[in-house]
Design an enzyme around this catalytic site. Structure first.
Site, PDB file in Angstrom:
ATOM      1  N   GLU A 175       0.816  -1.216   0.000  1.00  0.00           N
ATOM      2  CA  GLU A 175       0.000   0.000   0.000  1.00  0.00           C
ATOM      3  C   GLU A 175       0.847   1.262   0.000  1.00  0.00           C
ATOM      4  O   GLU A 175       0.524   2.229  -0.682  1.00  0.00           O
ATOM      5  CB  GLU A 175      -0.905  -0.024   1.241  1.00  0.00           C
ATOM      6  CG  GLU A 175      -1.838   1.171   1.334  1.00  0.00           C
ATOM      7  CD  GLU A 175      -2.639   1.130   2.621  1.00  0.00           C
ATOM      8  OE1 GLU A 175      -3.276   2.141   2.934  1.00  0.00           O
ATOM      9  OE2 GLU A 175      -2.614   0.096   3.309  1.00  0.00           O
ATOM     10  N   ASP A 176       1.937   1.240   0.782  1.00  0.00           N
ATOM     11  CA  ASP A 176       2.661   2.489   1.043  1.00  0.00           C
ATOM     12  C   ASP A 176       4.056   2.571   0.442  1.00  0.00           C
ATOM     13  O   ASP A 176       4.742   3.570   0.637  1.00  0.00           O
ATOM     14  CB  ASP A 176       2.788   2.691   2.572  1.00  0.00           C
ATOM     15  CG  ASP A 176       1.429   2.872   3.233  1.00  0.00           C
ATOM     16  OD1 ASP A 176       0.504   3.344   2.557  1.00  0.00           O
ATOM     17  OD2 ASP A 176       1.298   2.515   4.421  1.00  0.00           O
TER      18      ASP A 176
END
Length: 719
Positions: free
Chosen positions: A91-92
């Site tokens: 996600e990051d």
């Protein structure tokens, strides 16, 4: 081997303290090779999150490593620990699923993907994004329980470090924790997680209330320490006299559990705290019952307060004997009796004695029950297109209180609190629920809306002709029943919409001197393609639901540009309605039309046709949109009951309401609601909401009421 150990030791010297702390926990149950894989994951995670920090200013990698540490306390397997360390990378960071698979295998990659949120997709609102993310996570849970274990540990560490967040974010995250994650932990039997999530959520939502209650708990415990010690000593002496190997633990209520009990049961702090709680842990099930006899011989049990969750476990696999005793200190004594194994499952639930199992392998009872629950969620979400609707149904399913019921063959079913016979029918099978007409509760005939209580035996009576109705949604509380009923009604609505939309488009085409039947297929296909519609049925349903007007569609199909052309000439017949098209047809609450009234239809986007009386006070406003007005009338065969309001002026005397209600009932009309609108010394105005079959039935009701000596006048409302 010694060289390998030396190498590991050299590398340990370069590791950050938080990674070393994790490795020390893992050393208690993992091999050197497995710890090496975890170390590689820590290095990869640190590299991927390089430069990222938390709100507190710490390096971001400290969070996923802390999550892994929480899971290591539960002694979870190496894949789960690695996935926890890498759970935010997809996600990051720039790390991709293919790299994870190549380095750590497909299992780790799938676990990380299951936990990953959907923030990169576009949604209408934060709530919809959160709901869709939650839905995705639940489906991943159904494939692998370890997904939710990682997510719960992630949420627990976030709650422990919530202080650095903005106040608004703290409250939002705390509310989500209390409404979703703490109940999920409880549903999975993970009471240690549940208790801490609830307490941290309560502290973040209501810091002052948490502080006050915590202080009062400390004060109360100090005042009763002597009494607690004497009760515990008496229990110990009695159990030792019975020769039972055991350990006794005093139980203290958490601030959140006290707050919730005070609010839900309207009790004072003193009333909630006026209970002594102990847990007795023994070695075998037989000794549980022996210990129960011993404590009942020591203190008298309270009638009706004994629960056997060993014979009938809770839905999350929890097992224990619960009893409440009359103590010698004027306050009840709550005792829980269980085995060491039951205590581990009660504390850690699906994570107790963890070894990841396939469907063919044995697992603890909490894991088996969790898998059954998740399988039912997968079935429910297939029939629930809206993520927000799905998450609401899951919230209902997460009620901590349950009722335990028996089928005629003795099988036990667990349902949410306040479940009805209809919920039970759907719990047996969807087809049984959809064709249910009545029930036998403890061999006595009962309606489907009957609320059930634990221990009852329930048998469902079905009929092939029976089908769900919208009223059923008011009777059920379980997610499975609600989803099945909504799915049926939506399918029915779609079929009704197609049929009504066909009639509306035929009428609009006839007004332009054309017909849908003679329209060239390529012309229709081109229109459907341009408007991103899969089939003619979708277009017809859109028309009936008011998302498109039939006149505009007809002109577009015929490629007519004259927007001022007459859409509904007198030569075109009115659309006839039977009242059975309830999926796409509703009746205005402003005028309450009934069969026999002169009516008009108004196309409301998303709702379909709303029927109004021509005398409706809103008619002038509705006619300002002529393209949405439809000429409709009642068919010769009209079915159903129709709501109508009567304004009845009566003498202000005792017993008047009962007389009027009796007259309405005598005319075979059902009363939905009664209100006193005006009242003085001499008279009163009553507003009755009743159901009638048609205008003649309404006249009969009004005539019967008007005959009463206490009635001055009867009007239809609005006049």
């Amino acid at each position: 081997m010694k060289a390998a150990v030396d190498s590991q030791g050299t590398r340990r010297g370069k590791m950050p303290a938080y990674v070393l702390a994790l490795e020390d926990k893992l050393a208690g149950y993992m091999s050197v090779e497995q710890i090496g894989r975890v170390r590689r994951a820590s290095e990869l995670g640190a590299k991927a999150h390089h430069g990222q920090t938390r709100k507190s200013g710490e390096p971001y990698i400290t969070h996923p490593v802390a999550v892994a540490g929480i899971l290591a306390d539960l002694r979870l397997d190496v894949e789960t620990i690695i996935a926890a360390i890498l759970h935010d990378t997809l996600e990051d960071t720039a790390l991709c699923a293919q790299e994870l698979t190549a380095e750590f295998g497909s299992t780790v990659s799938e676990l990380v993907d299951g936990v990953t949120k959907l923030d990169k997709l576009q949604f209408k609102s934060r709530q919809e994004a959160a709901a869709e993310s939650f839905r995705k996570m639940l489906l991943a849970m159904a494939r692998d329980l370890r997904v939710i274990l990682i997510k719960l540990a992630d949420r627990l560490h976030n709650m422990r470090t919530l202080g650095s967040m903005e106040p608004e974010s703290r409250r939002r995250i705390a509310l989500e924790t209390l409404e979703i994650y703490a109940p999920i932990a409880q549903r999975l039997g993970m009471n240690r997680f549940k208790a801490e999530l609830q307490d941290l959520g309560f502290k973040a939502m209501y810091p002052d209330r948490h502080r006050v209650i915590s202080a009062r708990i400390r004060m109360a415990l100090g005042n009763r320490r002597e009494a607690m010690g004497r009760i515990e000593a008496a229990l110990e002496a009695r159990l030792n006299a019975e020769g039972l190997a055991h350990r006794t633990v005093s139980r203290i209520k958490s601030p959140y559990s006290i707050y919730r009990k005070m609010r839900n049961e309207q009790k004072s702090f003193a009333q909630v705290m006026d209970v002594y709680g102990f847990r007795v842990v023994v070695d075998t099930v037989m000794h549980c019952y022996q210990a129960l006899g011993a404590v009942h011989a020591l203190f008298k049990p309270m009638d009706g307060r004994f629960r056997d969750f060993i014979a009938i476990p809770k839905a999350n696999g929890y097992q224990s004997l619960h009893t409440v005793l009359f103590g010698s200190f004027g306050a009840p004594i709550e005792i829980q009796i269980r085995t060491e194994d039951m205590d581990a499952v009660a504390d850690r639930g699906v994570a107790a004695h963890w070894a990841y199992k396939t469907d063919s392998d044995p697992a603890n009872s909490a894991q088996n029950r969790a898998r059954e629950w998740l399988s039912s969620l997968v079935d429910e979400q297939n029939g629930t297109p809206s993520s927000l609707e799905f998450i609401e149904s899951v919230k209902v399913d997460l009620f901590p209180d349950e009722v335990y019921l028996f089928t005629p063959r003795g099988k036990i079913l667990a349902l949410p609190r306040n479940a009805t016979a209809l919920d039970f029918a759907y719990a047996v099978h969807t087809d049984v629920g959809s064709h249910a007409v009545a029930a036998r509760v403890d061999k006595k005939l009962a309606p489907l809306r009957t609320r059930l209580e634990s221990g009852q035996s329930v048998e469902i009576i079905t009929a092939p002709s029976a089908v769900p109705s919208t009223q059923w949604l008011e009777w059920v509380v379980s997610a499975k029943a609600r989803t099945a009923i909504r799915h049926f009604l939506k399918r029915l609505q779609h079929e009704d919409a197609i049929e009504l939309g066909h009639r509306m488009l035929d009428r609009a085409m006839a007004a332009l001197g054309a017909s849908l039947e003679v329209l060239p297929p390529d012309q229709l296909g081109r229109y459907l393609e341009e408007n991103k519609l899969r089939a003619l049925e979708d277009l017809l349903a859109d028309i009936a639901l008011g998302n498109r007007t039939a006149g505009q569609v007809a002109r577009a199909l015929l490629q007519l540009q004259d927007e001022g052309s007459i859409v509904c000439p007198n030569s075109v017949e009115k659309i006839l309605i039977t009242g059975a098209e309830r999926g796409v047809l509703s009746f205005g609450n402003c005028c309450h039309p009934v069969p026999g009234d002169a009516i008009m239809g108004y196309l409301s986007a998303g709702k379909g046709i709303v029927v109004h009386r021509l005398e409706c006070p809103n008619m002038a406003e509705l006619r300002k949109s002529p393209e949405r007005c439809l000429e409709i009338d009642w068919d010769t065969s009209v079915s159903g009951d129709y709501r109508v309001e009567l304004r009845i002026i009566v003498a202000n005397k005792p017993g008047v309401l009962a007389q009027v209600a009796a007259a309405v009932a005598q005319a075979n009309s059902n009363i939905e609601n009664v209100e006193y609108k005006e009242r003085d010394l001499m008279s009163a105005a009553l507003l009755f909401t009743i159901e009638v079959a048609n205008r003649k039935h309404l006249a009969d009701v009004m005539r019967g009421v008007r005959r009463l000596g206490v009635v001055t006048a009867v009007y239809r409302h609005p006049v």
